[in-house]
Design a protein around this motif. Sequence first.
Motif, PDB file in Angstrom:
ATOM      1  N   PRO A   1     -34.676  -7.991  44.259  1.00  0.00           N
ATOM      2  CA  PRO A   1     -34.744  -6.913  43.271  1.00  0.00           C
ATOM      3  C   PRO A   1     -35.645  -7.257  42.097  1.00  0.00           C
ATOM      4  O   PRO A   1     -35.171  -7.578  41.022  1.00  0.00           O
ATOM      5  CB  PRO A   1     -33.292  -6.792  42.815  1.00  0.00           C
TER       6      PRO A   1
ATOM      7  N   CYS B   1     -34.771  -5.512  38.934  1.00  0.00           N
ATOM      8  CA  CYS B   1     -33.330  -5.369  38.761  1.00  0.00           C
ATOM      9  C   CYS B   1     -32.743  -6.612  38.118  1.00  0.00           C
ATOM     10  O   CYS B   1     -32.010  -7.352  38.739  1.00  0.00           O
ATOM     11  CB  CYS B   1     -32.703  -5.118  40.125  1.00  0.00           C
TER      12      CYS B   1
ATOM     13  N   CYS C   1     -36.354  -3.833  50.557  1.00  0.00           N
ATOM     14  CA  CYS C   1     -34.935  -4.148  50.698  1.00  0.00           C
ATOM     15  C   CYS C   1     -34.613  -5.593  50.369  1.00  0.00           C
ATOM     16  O   CYS C   1     -33.508  -6.043  50.542  1.00  0.00           O
ATOM     17  CB  CYS C   1     -34.516  -3.852  52.128  1.00  0.00           C
TER      18      CYS C   1
ATOM     19  N   THR D   1     -33.043 -12.607  54.181  1.00  0.00           N
ATOM     20  CA  THR D   1     -32.590 -11.242  54.446  1.00  0.00           C
ATOM     21  C   THR D   1     -33.215 -10.699  55.726  1.00  0.00           C
ATOM     22  O   THR D   1     -32.564 -10.030  56.521  1.00  0.00           O
ATOM     23  CB  THR D   1     -32.958 -10.345  53.249  1.00  0.00           C
TER      24      THR D   1
ATOM     25  N   ASP E   1     -27.906 -20.713  48.634  1.00  0.00           N
ATOM     26  CA  ASP E   1     -26.494 -20.602  48.983  1.00  0.00           C
ATOM     27  C   ASP E   1     -25.804 -21.945  49.096  1.00  0.00           C
ATOM     28  O   ASP E   1     -24.614 -22.068  48.834  1.00  0.00           O
ATOM     29  CB  ASP E   1     -26.336 -19.811  50.289  1.00  0.00           C
ATOM     30  N   VAL E   2     -26.542 -22.962  49.523  1.00  0.00           N
ATOM     31  CA  VAL E   2     -25.940 -24.291  49.644  1.00  0.00           C
ATOM     32  C   VAL E   2     -27.036 -25.354  49.574  1.00  0.00           C
ATOM     33  O   VAL E   2     -28.149 -25.138  50.069  1.00  0.00           O
ATOM     34  CB  VAL E   2     -25.114 -24.426  50.945  1.00  0.00           C
TER      35      VAL E   2
ATOM     36  N   GLY F   1     -27.675 -18.031  54.524  1.00  0.00           N
ATOM     37  CA  GLY F   1     -28.694 -17.407  53.679  1.00  0.00           C
ATOM     38  C   GLY F   1     -29.825 -18.388  53.401  1.00  0.00           C
ATOM     39  O   GLY F   1     -30.664 -18.612  54.261  1.00  0.00           O
TER      40      GLY F   1
ATOM     41  N   ARG G   1     -28.590 -21.126  41.197  1.00  0.00           N
ATOM     42  CA  ARG G   1     -27.358 -20.473  41.618  1.00  0.00           C
ATOM     43  C   ARG G   1     -27.605 -18.989  41.888  1.00  0.00           C
ATOM     44  O   ARG G   1     -28.214 -18.310  41.094  1.00  0.00           O
ATOM     45  CB  ARG G   1     -26.317 -20.629  40.523  1.00  0.00           C
TER      46      ARG G   1
ATOM     47  N   ARG H   1     -27.382  -4.093  48.605  1.00  0.00           N
ATOM     48  CA  ARG H   1     -27.895  -5.460  48.408  1.00  0.00           C
ATOM     49  C   ARG H   1     -28.197  -5.721  46.940  1.00  0.00           C
ATOM     50  O   ARG H   1     -28.021  -6.822  46.442  1.00  0.00           O
ATOM     51  CB  ARG H   1     -29.183  -5.644  49.215  1.00  0.00           C
ATOM     52  N   LEU H   2     -28.661  -4.691  46.265  1.00  0.00           N
ATOM     53  CA  LEU H   2     -29.019  -4.858  44.856  1.00  0.00           C
ATOM     54  C   LEU H   2     -27.789  -4.991  43.963  1.00  0.00           C
ATOM     55  O   LEU H   2     -27.770  -5.793  43.035  1.00  0.00           O
ATOM     56  CB  LEU H   2     -29.815  -3.621  44.397  1.00  0.00           C
TER      57      LEU H   2
ATOM     58  N   LYS I   1     -19.664 -17.808  50.226  1.00  0.00           N
ATOM     59  CA  LYS I   1     -19.940 -18.020  51.640  1.00  0.00           C
ATOM     60  C   LYS I   1     -19.449 -19.354  52.193  1.00  0.00           C
ATOM     61  O   LYS I   1     -19.331 -19.496  53.400  1.00  0.00           O
ATOM     62  CB  LYS I   1     -21.448 -17.913  51.888  1.00  0.00           C
TER      63      LYS I   1
ATOM     64  N   GLU J   1     -23.533  -1.367  38.710  1.00  0.00           N
ATOM     65  CA  GLU J   1     -22.997  -2.726  38.825  1.00  0.00           C
ATOM     66  C   GLU J   1     -21.580  -2.862  38.265  1.00  0.00           C
ATOM     67  O   GLU J   1     -21.033  -3.951  38.234  1.00  0.00           O
ATOM     68  CB  GLU J   1     -23.923  -3.731  38.131  1.00  0.00           C
TER      69      GLU J   1
ATOM     70  N   GLU K   1     -19.137 -21.636  36.895  1.00  0.00           N
ATOM     71  CA  GLU K   1     -20.288 -22.260  36.246  1.00  0.00           C
ATOM     72  C   GLU K   1     -19.974 -23.617  35.633  1.00  0.00           C
ATOM     73  O   GLU K   1     -20.835 -24.476  35.558  1.00  0.00           O
ATOM     74  CB  GLU K   1     -20.859 -21.304  35.182  1.00  0.00           C
TER      75      GLU K   1
ATOM     76  N   GLU L   1     -30.136  -1.019  50.897  1.00  0.00           N
ATOM     77  CA  GLU L   1     -30.899  -1.574  49.777  1.00  0.00           C
ATOM     78  C   GLU L   1     -30.090  -1.494  48.478  1.00  0.00           C
ATOM     79  O   GLU L   1     -30.021  -2.466  47.716  1.00  0.00           O
ATOM     80  CB  GLU L   1     -32.205  -0.788  49.645  1.00  0.00           C
TER      81      GLU L   1
ATOM     82  N   GLN M   1     -30.429  -7.110  36.187  1.00  0.00           N
ATOM     83  CA  GLN M   1     -28.985  -7.181  35.950  1.00  0.00           C
ATOM     84  C   GLN M   1     -28.231  -7.632  37.191  1.00  0.00           C
ATOM     85  O   GLN M   1     -27.027  -7.809  37.139  1.00  0.00           O
ATOM     86  CB  GLN M   1     -28.421  -5.812  35.557  1.00  0.00           C
ATOM     87  N   ARG M   2     -28.952  -7.770  38.312  1.00  0.00           N
ATOM     88  CA  ARG M   2     -28.232  -7.939  39.560  1.00  0.00           C
ATOM     89  C   ARG M   2     -27.077  -8.946  39.460  1.00  0.00           C
ATOM     90  O   ARG M   2     -27.259 -10.114  39.184  1.00  0.00           O
ATOM     91  CB  ARG M   2     -29.206  -8.381  40.666  1.00  0.00           C
ATOM     92  N   ALA M   3     -25.912  -8.410  39.752  1.00  0.00           N
ATOM     93  CA  ALA M   3     -24.692  -9.191  39.536  1.00  0.00           C
ATOM     94  C   ALA M   3     -24.706 -10.498  40.320  1.00  0.00           C
ATOM     95  O   ALA M   3     -24.153 -11.497  39.902  1.00  0.00           O
ATOM     96  CB  ALA M   3     -23.483  -8.360  39.946  1.00  0.00           C
ATOM     97  N   HIS M   4     -25.366 -10.501  41.480  1.00  0.00           N
ATOM     98  CA  HIS M   4     -25.367 -11.699  42.326  1.00  0.00           C
ATOM     99  C   HIS M   4     -26.046 -12.887  41.689  1.00  0.00           C
ATOM    100  O   HIS M   4     -25.794 -14.011  42.064  1.00  0.00           O
ATOM    101  CB  HIS M   4     -26.089 -11.389  43.634  1.00  0.00           C
TER     102      HIS M   4
ATOM    103  N   ARG N   1     -35.120 -16.190  49.678  1.00  0.00           N
ATOM    104  CA  ARG N   1     -34.035 -15.205  49.712  1.00  0.00           C
ATOM    105  C   ARG N   1     -34.473 -13.948  50.489  1.00  0.00           C
ATOM    106  O   ARG N   1     -33.736 -13.412  51.315  1.00  0.00           O
ATOM    107  CB  ARG N   1     -33.687 -14.842  48.272  1.00  0.00           C
TER     108      ARG N   1
ATOM    109  N   PRO O   1     -26.478 -14.077  38.345  1.00  0.00           N
ATOM    110  CA  PRO O   1     -26.326 -14.067  36.891  1.00  0.00           C
ATOM    111  C   PRO O   1     -27.031 -15.223  36.191  1.00  0.00           C
ATOM    112  O   PRO O   1     -27.783 -14.999  35.245  1.00  0.00           O
ATOM    113  CB  PRO O   1     -24.807 -14.162  36.703  1.00  0.00           C
ATOM    114  N   ALA O   2     -26.836 -16.438  36.691  1.00  0.00           N
ATOM    115  CA  ALA O   2     -27.363 -17.599  35.972  1.00  0.00           C
ATOM    116  C   ALA O   2     -28.886 -17.551  35.921  1.00  0.00           C
ATOM    117  O   ALA O   2     -29.504 -17.700  34.872  1.00  0.00           O
ATOM    118  CB  ALA O   2     -26.898 -18.875  36.655  1.00  0.00           C
TER     119      ALA O   2
END
Lengths: 469, 469
Positions: B30, B33, B27, B67, B248-249, B166, B244, A387-388, A443, A363, A264, A384, B35-38, B63, B40-41
């Motif tokens: 989220p 969701c 699918c 998928t 992805d880019v 992505g 973020r 992915r989450l 990636k 998580e 970050e 699913e 909290q999804r770790a992917h 996104r 965070p920001a």
Amino acid sequence: MSGGGPDATGRKAPAPYRRPVPHVSQCGIPEGCPQRAHYPAVMTSLSPYDNLTPVTRAAYRARAAATDIAPLPRAVKDDALLAIADALEVRTSEIVEANAEDIARAREAGTSEAIVDRLTLTPDRVRAVAADVRHVAALPDPVGEVVRGSTLPNGIDLRQVRVPLGVVGIIYEARPNVTVDAAALCLKSGNAVLLRGSSSAYASNTALVRVVRDAVGGSGLPADAVQLVPGESRDSVRELMRARGLVDVLIPRGGASLIRTVVEESTVPVIETGTGNCHVYVDAQADLDMAVAILVNSKAQRPSVCNAAETLLVHQDIAEAFLPRALAALAEAGVTVHADERTLALAEGSEAAVVAATDEDWETEYLSYDIAAAVVDSLDKAVEHIRLWSSGHTEAIVTTSQAAARRFTRLVDSTTVAVNASTRFTDGGQFGFGAEIGISTQKLHARGPMGLPELTSTKYIVTGDGHTR
Amino acid sequence: MSGGGPDATGRKAPAPYRRPVPHVSQCGIPEGCPQRAHYPAVMTSLSPYDNLTPVTRAAYRARAAATDIAPLPRAVKDDALLAIADALEVRTSEIVEANAEDIARAREAGTSEAIVDRLTLTPDRVRAVAADVRHVAALPDPVGEVVRGSTLPNGIDLRQVRVPLGVVGIIYEARPNVTVDAAALCLKSGNAVLLRGSSSAYASNTALVRVVRDAVGGSGLPADAVQLVPGESRDSVRELMRARGLVDVLIPRGGASLIRTVVEESTVPVIETGTGNCHVYVDAQADLDMAVAILVNSKAQRPSVCNAAETLLVHQDIAEAFLPRALAALAEAGVTVHADERTLALAEGSEAAVVAATDEDWETEYLSYDIAAAVVDSLDKAVEHIRLWSSGHTEAIVTTSQAAARRFTRLVDSTTVAVNASTRFTDGGQFGFGAEIGISTQKLHARGPMGLPELTSTKYIVTGDGHTR
């Protein structure tokens, strides 16, 4: 390139090394050129040159060294690596003594024995590090490899060849063996390296880098190709993250919070490594013995590493047959299961250590003898869930169905998808790369285990006979 | 995958498309969701989901679309591309009308005719854009390509395969043809794209993206795979740079200041493109006719592009013979020479337009009929000059000496080094890539012209028979 007769060990002594590039003071870092387009951020914030901080000065010296070592042929770099390995063995006591200081400090601070163990360098461990360096020397040199080549319709010869990245910064935690490993991999791939280890290993790292630099310099290569980032404070990490144009890439290795901070806050390109919330999915059609073996191996063979499994997903059609056996096997391996309601129901009466899971469990990267477990309605529901919650490191499917294997590998977007194999195989050594600088979970540039080629970039060489457009 | 009989054009009509992946709502993203770790920001700064800004909402939709399209086979994606090409031709007048609004606004604002010309879409130009899309459809699909594969000593089959990145964000300037080009390249490589064009082309881009999305949706693919970033203000760029985990880019295409802003401010990974301060070095041993031809072609064939030459370096041993001819040829091509003292001395009496150079000239990317020129003492001094001042795009050497060619190509660290060929060859089309999304001038991920494979990442697939460690 390397002459001289064989020495006592039968290995050829390194010939006096003739620098094949212009000298640093002529062709290296532009001391008198504050406008240099390449270094905008550094230059605008840090001119004149005299005002550079120790970290930025180290980065400049690394840049100059990188320029010198980039075009070196393999034999010269291998000689330096073998000299490093020899020096580590000759000067083991110096290293072990310095390490003792770190250990004493760690014990005083009440550090856990597990971390003290990681920090410890014994003579045997130093010998193992030296052996690793010799192993890196034996690997093929990625630099100069022709990645792509063709003759264009107009007769131009086009070649894309691997070149070093330049200056690589590694930020890592307590293990001092990483210091030498990273230096060896960077040198072999023609890069200069800036090492920023944990302050808890500062004495060990200082001794190791002194030995490595002496050996590098003694081989006629610039010692500044390997440097410890000066300073033990967080400021030195921050400066490294801002050295845009001087440092080509930062690779943080360690815990999730270290990696997140670097990702970050850095303005230097970063290769994110390591966080592994890995899943094992047992499909409706699966060999139960195989599924149990893969589950237990993925979880318990070495729970503290990033490719260990953290969540078990089980297809509902096989849950009743599989889960009691799986829970018994996990219990025997000493694993606590954080279970969803359907798993809890099937665990009744078993002797397994089972607790109710919350969303946080899905998580969590436990890195311990714990695993989350859930029953899912279908393969798509498993996808699913992954992915989450997955960190995108490694996911395994256990199945006898070709259709299920194909669908899972196509839909799951992680660095590695394993079919009927343990998640523990995601590893540069296991993949046959010979060495690993980390496992990229992003990636761009590199994804998955990173070997020597992943420490390179490429350039195109266009050769014509006076071709114009 | 694609059934149905041939239509009037002889091309097979696309079969009704059956989505091969779980539906987005099951699918994809989220929503529940946070909290999804992917992510965070985004998630910490932007929860609950309802409070998302239009830009972030677009990124979430991209996104989900990414998928869906990632696992699609080539035929499905090609059908969508051909539908886009057809739609562009059928709806040309709608596009040209929207474009007229942008042109009127530009003229009112007193925009230069050169920029108005870049902005302009005529029916012919729309047809050319459609032809480009058909060309992309004809290119091989990079997704699924096995980059590396082997059977490991333990019998595991290891394959590294290409997968889409992505969500790709493209930030670009006035040319509306980039809108369709970028969409086609991203779709072909299985990516979703967020397009952020110049506000001066907003009406044109809106019309183009409407046509593209209709065609994509009509082919049964998610229209959200192609989106214009909502909003004309700078804020939308800033939000894109902070997305973020969703994007992805980012690939900025355009002037140096745009690229620098994105590189410095983005927390999303960036592929830096395009700035080209390119050099032509004429060695002591060189065919003078060839040197003049390469110099003039590199500079003047199309001065406004990034692979045009901006500085001429001449070895002192050949300066007296070469420079008078070079200056005459440059004068004939309408080029002004910004010369160092030694070049000025040799220019005396010539009719060439020559002015004295300052240090600023060495770092300037003129993109005009101007070139800087200097006499250097040696090849190494030329390399030194290039290391100091080049943006690392393309440098050419003209030489008859094999040793000089080898030394120059080894020491110069730019995306492309040309030997006896014009700098103008650094181009995806010229390199035979069939298409180009930009020219990367950085070292990570991709360097030099970027074709379809550079819009992909990879994943490893590990297949065993119950293998454990």
